[in-house]
Scaffold this active site. Structure first.
Site, PDB file in Angstrom:
ATOM      1  N   PRO A   1       0.794  -1.291   0.022  1.00 24.29           N
ATOM      2  CA  PRO A   1      -0.001   0.150  -0.050  1.00 24.29           C
ATOM      3  C   PRO A   1       0.896   1.393  -0.108  1.00 24.29           C
ATOM      4  CG  PRO A   1       0.032  -1.029   2.101  1.00 24.29           C
ATOM      5  CD  PRO A   1       0.902  -2.121   1.276  1.00 24.29           C
ATOM      6  N   CYS A   2       1.456   1.635  -1.112  1.00 20.64           N
ATOM      7  CA  CYS A   2       2.199   2.877  -1.242  1.00 20.64           C
ATOM      8  C   CYS A   2       1.243   4.000  -1.108  1.00 20.64           C
ATOM      9  CB  CYS A   2       3.195   2.742  -2.478  1.00 20.64           C
ATOM     10  SG  CYS A   2       2.368   2.350  -4.122  1.00 20.64           S
ATOM     11  N   HIS A   3      -0.018   3.760  -1.566  1.00 12.20           N
ATOM     12  CA  HIS A   3      -0.975   4.948  -1.450  1.00 12.20           C
ATOM     13  C   HIS A   3      -1.164   5.553   0.163  1.00 12.20           C
ATOM     14  CE1 HIS A   3      -3.445   1.297  -0.683  1.00 12.20           C
ATOM     15  NE2 HIS A   3      -4.191   2.174  -0.146  1.00 12.20           N
TER      16      HIS A   3
END
Length: 177
Positions: A133-135
């Site tokens: 989850p880089c967001h």
């Protein structure tokens, strides 16, 4: 050998890739590093692993946290993999900063400090977005930058997880498309 399939998400078409070990890619159509590490000789085939990834995405896009994770095969440098492993620990519905991740990387590597920019570059090269989850990574001041899939998708994903807040903003000189 990598296998591919597509998934129709509420945010647009997603290309999924996997090999015998695990998922190797998730890319939104038109994103910055679209299919960067996809084998030239890949085949379009719905494998069990890709089917499981689609099931995971369906649960995720329904606004729920999936209770399983398909196996992943992260393709990158040792440094990138270190950063991506840290990304995987960010809880659903929460955010962290590039600076905090840099502190964790420095600690793991026995260094006094680590560049937030180096971390940002590794975060931006994550080819398994959403699963890794880089967001959920934002600037220390709440700036929303660096999402290869597009800033609109980063905002939508944070909103889906109820992790978006009014302190977040898109800077005028954003690195996000």
């Amino acid at each position: 050998m990598q296998y591919i399939t597509t998934y129709q998400s509420p945010l647009g078409e997603i290309l999924l890739a996997a090999d015998e070990t695990g998922l190797t890619g998730l890319w939104f159509e038109g994103e910055k590093y679209y299919a960067l590490n996809l084998d030239v000789d890949h085949k379009e085939r719905e494998t069990r692993l890709l089917s499981d990834a689609k099931s995971w995405l369906t649960i995720y896009f329904s606004g729920k946290e999936p209770d399983f994770m398909p196996p992943m095969h992260m393709l990158g440098t040792a440094f990138q993999k270190t950063v991506w492993e840290i990304l995987r620990t960010i809880p659903y519905g929460e955010t962290t900063t590039y600076g905090k991740i840099a502190e964790q990387v420095a600690k793991k590597r026995g260094l006094k400090r680590m560049s937030s920019q180096a971390v940002g570059n590794a975060v931006g090269r994550n080819e398994l977005s959403i699963f890794i989850p880089c967001h959920r990574v934002v600037g220390t001041n709440g700036s929303l930058t660096g999402y290869a899939g597009g800033i609109d998708k980063k905002i939508a994903l944070l909103q889906l997880e109820n992790a978006y807040n009014d302190a977040f903003f898109v800077p005028k000189n954003s690195t996000a498309p």
